[in-house]
Design an enzyme around this catalytic site. Structure first.
Site, PDB file in Angstrom:
ATOM      1  N   LYS A   1      19.625  -4.258   6.236  1.00  0.00           N
ATOM      2  CA  LYS A   1      19.679  -5.611   6.826  1.00  0.00           C
ATOM      3  C   LYS A   1      18.316  -6.270   6.698  1.00  0.00           C
ATOM      4  O   LYS A   1      17.287  -5.600   6.495  1.00  0.00           O
ATOM      5  CB  LYS A   1      20.074  -5.552   8.312  1.00  0.00           C
ATOM      6  CG  LYS A   1      19.139  -4.716   9.222  1.00  0.00           C
ATOM      7  CD  LYS A   1      18.046  -5.496   9.904  1.00  0.00           C
ATOM      8  CE  LYS A   1      17.155  -4.595  10.760  1.00  0.00           C
ATOM      9  NZ  LYS A   1      15.746  -4.844  10.635  1.00  0.00           N
TER      10      LYS A   1
ATOM     11  N   PRO B   1      14.670   1.921   1.142  1.00  0.00           N
ATOM     12  CA  PRO B   1      13.343   2.486   1.377  1.00  0.00           C
ATOM     13  C   PRO B   1      13.161   2.879   2.843  1.00  0.00           C
ATOM     14  O   PRO B   1      13.661   2.207   3.735  1.00  0.00           O
ATOM     15  CB  PRO B   1      12.390   1.352   1.017  1.00  0.00           C
ATOM     16  CG  PRO B   1      13.199   0.337   0.301  1.00  0.00           C
ATOM     17  CD  PRO B   1      14.634   0.559   0.619  1.00  0.00           C
TER      18      PRO B   1
ATOM     19  N   GLY C   1      11.490  -1.556   7.459  1.00  0.00           N
ATOM     20  CA  GLY C   1      11.910  -2.718   8.235  1.00  0.00           C
ATOM     21  C   GLY C   1      13.311  -3.181   7.859  1.00  0.00           C
ATOM     22  O   GLY C   1      13.782  -4.220   8.316  1.00  0.00           O
TER      23      GLY C   1
ATOM     24  N   GLY D   1      16.046  -1.228   8.292  1.00  0.00           N
ATOM     25  CA  GLY D   1      17.027  -0.579   9.170  1.00  0.00           C
ATOM     26  C   GLY D   1      17.781   0.576   8.536  1.00  0.00           C
ATOM     27  O   GLY D   1      18.859   0.935   9.014  1.00  0.00           O
ATOM     28  N   GLY D   2      17.236   1.175   7.489  1.00  0.00           N
ATOM     29  CA  GLY D   2      17.950   2.245   6.769  1.00  0.00           C
ATOM     30  C   GLY D   2      18.400   3.401   7.661  1.00  0.00           C
ATOM     31  O   GLY D   2      19.573   3.788   7.631  1.00  0.00           O
TER      32      GLY D   2
ATOM     33  N   SER E   1      18.794   3.498  10.887  1.00  0.00           N
ATOM     34  CA  SER E   1      19.775   3.040  11.879  1.00  0.00           C
ATOM     35  C   SER E   1      21.136   2.839  11.225  1.00  0.00           C
ATOM     36  O   SER E   1      22.173   3.157  11.804  1.00  0.00           O
ATOM     37  CB  SER E   1      19.322   1.710  12.494  1.00  0.00           C
ATOM     38  OG  SER E   1      18.102   1.879  13.172  1.00  0.00           O
TER      39      SER E   1
ATOM     40  N   ASP F   1      18.710  -0.833  17.018  1.00  0.00           N
ATOM     41  CA  ASP F   1      19.300  -1.515  15.845  1.00  0.00           C
ATOM     42  C   ASP F   1      20.640  -0.943  15.415  1.00  0.00           C
ATOM     43  O   ASP F   1      21.292  -1.533  14.561  1.00  0.00           O
ATOM     44  CB  ASP F   1      18.379  -1.266  14.628  1.00  0.00           C
ATOM     45  CG  ASP F   1      17.332  -2.328  14.464  1.00  0.00           C
ATOM     46  OD1 ASP F   1      17.270  -3.221  15.306  1.00  0.00           O
ATOM     47  OD2 ASP F   1      16.579  -2.230  13.470  1.00  0.00           O
TER      48      ASP F   1
END
Ligand code: C5P
Length: 281
Positions: free
Chosen positions: A9, A90, A94, A96-97, A99, A132
């Site tokens: 996201k 990655p 930042g 959200g991977g 989550s 998140d």
């Protein structure tokens, strides 16, 4: 075998409204899922185990394992699963991977174990894994409030092509906590930018950079060494405006169309930088 994708996201707005007594911050954010995705595969098994394409993520504290153990315990199931996680998002950028992986673990295991839990029910559980995580159970375009765990799905944003620039900046432990720690009352806002974007999205017009806002842009360029150099390179590669993804350090731009996104992406790769093209989903 069951396969579930876990998409990244970006935050189209991210406002910190103030600090809470529990140490978290109240936020107002419009989150947008993009088609840069990890893939989780589930196989029925007696125990719960995880194998990840990135060896350093094969750790007991991986959010996927924590999600699986939590769901098994809360549902009382005696079933397990072999989970394979193929990473493309990655790490700690930042986007959200981690989550998103956790949310997809909840979704996948709900199905594999035949638990029949609703999205709302899974979202309540998700909040215990991270602020998140709940968003990724819904995807699309959504308003996040509270500490980020209260999700209201919105009318999907008009499709847009994004280019992401992933800076080669060393991962910082507790990055999110430290960045929130740098927000002070002088940069808190009142949710107006988020309300304004929500109204713009309802018109169905294409996304404009001026509609976006991210409070972490006020602290991230001091926090991440060299981030402003990456921003300059992005502008040189043809980006009209550069935004921070979540608490960073990934940067992104919204291109006019797929062709322009490809040109910017191609120039960044030509500069030896790590870049991805993605579309809103
Ligand atoms: O919820 P999550 O575990 O992702 O948050 C990581 C850290 O970021 C928290 O421990 C907290 O310090 C900070 N945070 C915050 N306010 C939020 C979300 C996160 O202060 N809304």
């Amino acid at each position: 075998m069951l396969t579930v994708s876990a998409c990244a996201k970006v935050n189209l707005t991210l406002e910190v409204l103030g600090k809470r007594p529990d140490g978290y911050h109240n936020i107002a954010s419009i989150m947008q899922a993009i088609d840069l995705c990890d893939t989780l595969t589930f196989e029925p098994h007696s125990d719960i185990s995880l194998k990840c394409s990135v060896p350093s993520l094969n750790a007991p504290q991986n959010l996927v394992l924590r999600a699986a153990r939590m769901l098994a315990k809360q549902s009382g199931t005696s079933q397990g699963a072999r989970i394979y996680l193929d990473k493309r998002i990655p790490e700690a950028g930042g986007l959200g991977g981690g989550s998103s992986d956790a949310a997809s673990a909840l979704k996948g295991l709900n199905q594999l174990w035949g638990l029949g839990l609703s999205t709302e029910n899974l979202a309540e559980r998700a909040a215990a894994l991270g602020s998140d995580v709940a968003f990724f159970l819904y995807g699309g375009t959504a308003l996040a409030s509270g500490r980020g765990e209260k999700i209201t799905p919105l009318k999907p944003a008009t499709e847009a092509w994004l280019v992401l620039l992933i800076p080669a900046i060393e991962l910082t432990p507790e990055k999110t906590e430290r960045l929130y720690g740098q927000t002070t009352s002088s940069i808190y806002t009142d949710g107006k930018a988020t309300n304004r974007l929500k109204a713009h999205l309802e018109t169905g017009r294409p996304m404009q950079p001026s509609w976006m806002f991210n409070v972490f842009e006020k602290v991230a360029f001091d926090f991440f060494p060299g981030l402003s150099v990456y921003k300059q390179r992005f502008l040189h590669a043809g980006a009209h405006s550069v935004h921070l993804a979540g608490s960073g350090p990934t940067l992104f731009t919204i291109a006019a169309d797929q062709h322009e996104a490809h040109d910017i992406w191609h120039r960044l790769r030509g500069m030896g930088l790590s870049a991805e093209m993605a579309r809103t989903v």
